[in-house]
Write a protein that holds these residues in place. Structure first.
Motif, PDB file in Angstrom:
ATOM      1  N   VAL A 147     117.150 -63.419  10.957  1.00 13.83           N
ATOM      2  CA  VAL A 147     116.807 -62.285  10.151  1.00 13.83           C
ATOM      3  C   VAL A 147     116.768 -61.005  11.081  1.00 13.83           C
ATOM      4  O   VAL A 147     116.246 -61.098  11.990  1.00 13.83           O
ATOM      5  CB  VAL A 147     115.572 -62.691   9.606  1.00 13.83           C
ATOM      6  CG1 VAL A 147     115.264 -61.627   8.390  1.00 13.83           C
ATOM      7  CG2 VAL A 147     115.717 -63.984   8.711  1.00 13.83           C
ATOM      8  N   PHE A 148     117.394 -60.126  10.411  1.00  5.99           N
ATOM      9  CA  PHE A 148     117.316 -58.770  10.926  1.00  5.99           C
ATOM     10  C   PHE A 148     116.232 -58.050  10.312  1.00  5.99           C
ATOM     11  O   PHE A 148     115.806 -58.401   9.098  1.00  5.99           O
ATOM     12  CB  PHE A 148     118.625 -57.910  10.822  1.00  5.99           C
ATOM     13  CG  PHE A 148     118.755 -56.700  10.831  1.00  5.99           C
ATOM     14  CD1 PHE A 148     118.688 -56.170  12.431  1.00  5.99           C
ATOM     15  CD2 PHE A 148     118.547 -55.512  10.088  1.00  5.99           C
ATOM     16  CE1 PHE A 148     118.867 -54.789  12.961  1.00  5.99           C
ATOM     17  CE2 PHE A 148     118.302 -54.021  10.592  1.00  5.99           C
ATOM     18  CZ  PHE A 148     118.477 -53.684  11.797  1.00  5.99           C
ATOM     19  N   SER A 149     115.505 -57.269  11.172  1.00  2.64           N
ATOM     20  CA  SER A 149     114.559 -56.266  10.105  1.00  2.64           C
ATOM     21  C   SER A 149     114.307 -55.039  10.890  1.00  2.64           C
ATOM     22  O   SER A 149     114.898 -54.735  11.892  1.00  2.64           O
ATOM     23  CB  SER A 149     113.072 -57.073  10.383  1.00  2.64           C
ATOM     24  OG  SER A 149     112.827 -57.364  11.758  1.00  2.64           O
ATOM     25  N   PHE A 150     114.043 -54.078   9.972  1.00  2.00           N
ATOM     26  CA  PHE A 150     113.791 -52.754  10.429  1.00  2.00           C
ATOM     27  C   PHE A 150     112.344 -52.188   9.771  1.00  2.00           C
ATOM     28  O   PHE A 150     112.029 -52.593   8.464  1.00  2.00           O
ATOM     29  CB  PHE A 150     114.838 -51.935  10.425  1.00  2.00           C
ATOM     30  CG  PHE A 150     115.238 -51.497   8.899  1.00  2.00           C
ATOM     31  CD1 PHE A 150     116.252 -52.165   8.113  1.00  2.00           C
ATOM     32  CD2 PHE A 150     114.838 -50.184   8.232  1.00  2.00           C
ATOM     33  CE1 PHE A 150     116.464 -51.750   6.965  1.00  2.00           C
ATOM     34  CE2 PHE A 150     115.383 -49.855   6.921  1.00  2.00           C
ATOM     35  CZ  PHE A 150     116.188 -50.804   6.481  1.00  2.00           C
ATOM     36  N   SER A 151     111.602 -51.295  10.568  1.00  5.84           N
ATOM     37  CA  SER A 151     110.546 -50.703   9.781  1.00  5.84           C
ATOM     38  C   SER A 151     110.295 -49.396  10.686  1.00  5.84           C
ATOM     39  O   SER A 151     110.881 -48.955  11.814  1.00  5.84           O
ATOM     40  CB  SER A 151     109.203 -51.623  10.257  1.00  5.84           C
ATOM     41  OG  SER A 151     109.101 -51.551  11.662  1.00  5.84           O
ATOM     42  N   ASP A 152     109.227 -48.702  10.234  1.00  3.18           N
ATOM     43  CA  ASP A 152     108.758 -47.486  10.705  1.00  3.18           C
ATOM     44  C   ASP A 152     107.880 -47.608  12.155  1.00  3.18           C
ATOM     45  O   ASP A 152     107.135 -46.772  12.442  1.00  3.18           O
ATOM     46  CB  ASP A 152     108.099 -46.296   9.686  1.00  3.18           C
ATOM     47  CG  ASP A 152     107.009 -46.772   9.246  1.00  3.18           C
ATOM     48  OD1 ASP A 152     106.191 -47.708   9.772  1.00  3.18           O
ATOM     49  OD2 ASP A 152     106.562 -46.341   8.011  1.00  3.18           O
ATOM     50  N   ARG A 153     107.621 -48.835  12.508  1.00  6.16           N
ATOM     51  CA  ARG A 153     107.001 -49.057  13.500  1.00  6.16           C
ATOM     52  C   ARG A 153     107.163 -48.171  14.797  1.00  6.16           C
ATOM     53  O   ARG A 153     106.106 -47.600  15.528  1.00  6.16           O
ATOM     54  CB  ARG A 153     107.029 -50.607  13.942  1.00  6.16           C
ATOM     55  CG  ARG A 153     106.061 -50.860  15.209  1.00  6.16           C
ATOM     56  CD  ARG A 153     106.269 -52.347  15.349  1.00  6.16           C
ATOM     57  NE  ARG A 153     105.481 -52.767  16.774  1.00  6.16           N
ATOM     58  CZ  ARG A 153     105.369 -53.739  17.098  1.00  6.16           C
ATOM     59  NH1 ARG A 153     105.749 -54.899  16.517  1.00  6.16           N
ATOM     60  NH2 ARG A 153     104.781 -54.132  18.336  1.00  6.16           N
ATOM     61  N   ALA A 154     108.465 -47.943  15.065  1.00 10.90           N
ATOM     62  CA  ALA A 154     108.586 -47.061  16.333  1.00 10.90           C
ATOM     63  C   ALA A 154     108.083 -45.661  16.098  1.00 10.90           C
ATOM     64  O   ALA A 154     107.307 -45.023  17.054  1.00 10.90           O
ATOM     65  CB  ALA A 154     110.118 -46.716  16.547  1.00 10.90           C
ATOM     66  N   ALA A 155     108.058 -44.951  14.691  1.00  6.37           N
ATOM     67  CA  ALA A 155     107.369 -43.828  14.530  1.00  6.37           C
ATOM     68  C   ALA A 155     105.953 -43.842  14.727  1.00  6.37           C
ATOM     69  O   ALA A 155     105.220 -43.261  15.355  1.00  6.37           O
ATOM     70  CB  ALA A 155     107.750 -43.342  13.427  1.00  6.37           C
ATOM     71  N   GLN A 156     105.333 -44.738  13.976  1.00  8.39           N
ATOM     72  CA  GLN A 156     103.699 -45.204  14.210  1.00  8.39           C
ATOM     73  C   GLN A 156     103.419 -45.255  15.403  1.00  8.39           C
ATOM     74  O   GLN A 156     102.179 -44.845  15.796  1.00  8.39           O
ATOM     75  CB  GLN A 156     103.368 -46.343  13.470  1.00  8.39           C
ATOM     76  CG  GLN A 156     103.767 -46.086  11.562  1.00  8.39           C
ATOM     77  CD  GLN A 156     102.767 -47.182  10.901  1.00  8.39           C
ATOM     78  OE1 GLN A 156     101.844 -47.511  11.244  1.00  8.39           O
ATOM     79  NE2 GLN A 156     103.330 -47.375   9.884  1.00  8.39           N
TER      80      GLN A 156
END
Ligand code: GTQ
Length: 358
Positions: free
Chosen positions: A334-343
């Motif tokens: 499963v691939f995933s993306f989120s705004d964690r890097a910005a946070q």
């Protein structure tokens, strides 16, 4: 809530009227009383308006093909079906901060060159030999499962020289850019931006944890644009041979910018995870709402009170701070993306692992 309560807990109508008058007078000076909204804007914990949701590829694909036969990529600029959070219709948002869409390029087409401040990621769903994205004059091949980035403000066009449609999942940080009102956009005068470097240059230069000795300073060679699936899969398999699965994530790896050890993109965190057959994760939640895209296998994700059953190429979204657990029916990737890097850059990211539901 309109009712202001007095010390005895009752609403005093006279006091209420006086307050309303006060607010009206203040309003004329662009002033507003914080105490009326404080509990809406400072919450004890995130309470996302987003819903957990699943998009089945078997349902999306016919619409994509129909769109592919309805208009040209040149006319559409980008022929994309936007995955909209069911609780945020008409806003082109899969979460409050993230955009996601499925893009199709038909055989022989070119999605014309442009650039924008928003950065983009691509997870290739149906790739083909001859399909490519070109970034600042360098073509990158698009094969199924590949993860490819388009960094902020780089010229890019997409082409398909194969004989079948090519489909990928786009993720963009455009809502983050727009929140800051920092967006710019330009179209290149021709369909294609000129080729300036041989296809695959960045992989040759920095794709193996090595760097030509005098290239260190950045510029073009500082960007690894492609993370081919064969390499990601091999990395996950090797990790699985060397350690036990994480109880929340199985075997989950982040895509790195090899030049600084950080996330591949500065705002969007991107990962690939392997869930062994039968794996059932411990509940996990974080402040980063996450989009998952199934590359291989099938299973279910329990999100709050919902159960989302997924298969290959399906996309699902988990809102901020909602506990979720994954159950793999088969071995799954499963691939995933989120705004964690910005946070993380803003030092506001939080996560919580467990406890296991009894
Ligand atoms: O491929 O450049 O899904 O500009 C939305 C906006 C893709 C792209 C999207 C874009 C692109």
């Amino acid at each position: 809530m309109d009712g202001i309560e007095d010390a005895a807990g009752r609403t005093n109508p006279e006091n209420q009227r006086a307050r309303k008058k006060l607010y009206e007078r203040m309003r004329r000076h662009n002033l507003a009383p914080l105490w009326e909204v404080l509990h809406d804007i400072l919450r004890p914990a995130p309470a996302s308006p987003c819903a957990p949701a699943l998009w089945r590829y078997t349902e999306m694909r016919p619409y994509l093909l129909e769109a592919g036969n309805t208009n040209s990529a040149a006319e559409a600029q980008r022929r994309v079906l936007v995955l909209e959070n069911p609780q945020l219709p008409g806003q082109s948002r899969i979460t409050r901060s993230l955009y996601a869409g499925l893009q199709i390029v038909m055989p022989g087409e070119i999605a014309p060159a442009h650039r924008h401040v928003a950065a983009a990621l691509r997870l290739i769903v149906e790739g083909a030999p001859g399909a490519y994205t070109a970034v600042d004059g360098e073509r990158t091949a698009m094969a199924s499962g590949d993860f490819i980035i388009t960094p902020s403000w780089t010229w890019h066009d997409h082409g398909n020289e194969s004989d079948r449609p090519v489909v990928w999942l786009d993720g963009l940080d455009l809502h983050i850019v727009n929140l800051f009102e920092a967006g710019f956009y330009e179209q290149w005068p021709e369909e294609r931006y000129p080729t300036t470097r041989p296809a695959g240059s960045c992989l040759a230069e920095i794709g193996a944890g090595l760097l030509p000795v005098d290239d260190g300073g950045g510029g073009h060679t500082s960007l690894l644009l492609s993370y081919p699936y064969a390499r990601s899969r091999e990395a996950l398999d090797s990790l699985a041979r060397h350690q036990a699965p994480d109880e929340c994530h199985g075997f989950k790896m982040k895509f790195l910018n090899p030049l600084n050890g950080g996330w591949a993109l500065p705002t969007i965190a991107t990962c690939m995870q392997l869930l062994p057959k039968g794996f059932h994760s411990v509940p996990y939640r974080s402040t980063a709402a996450t989009v998952f895209a199934v590359v291989e296998g099938s299973g279910s994700t329990l999100v709050g009170a919902e159960r989302l059953d997924w298969q290959r190429h399906d996309v699902l979204v988990v809102p901020s701070w909602v506990p979720h657990e994954h159950i793999a029916a088969t071995e799954a990737v499963v691939f995933s993306f989120s705004d964690r890097a910005a946070q993380e850059r803003l030092a506001i990211y939080r996560e919580q692992r467990g406890p296991r539901r009894s």
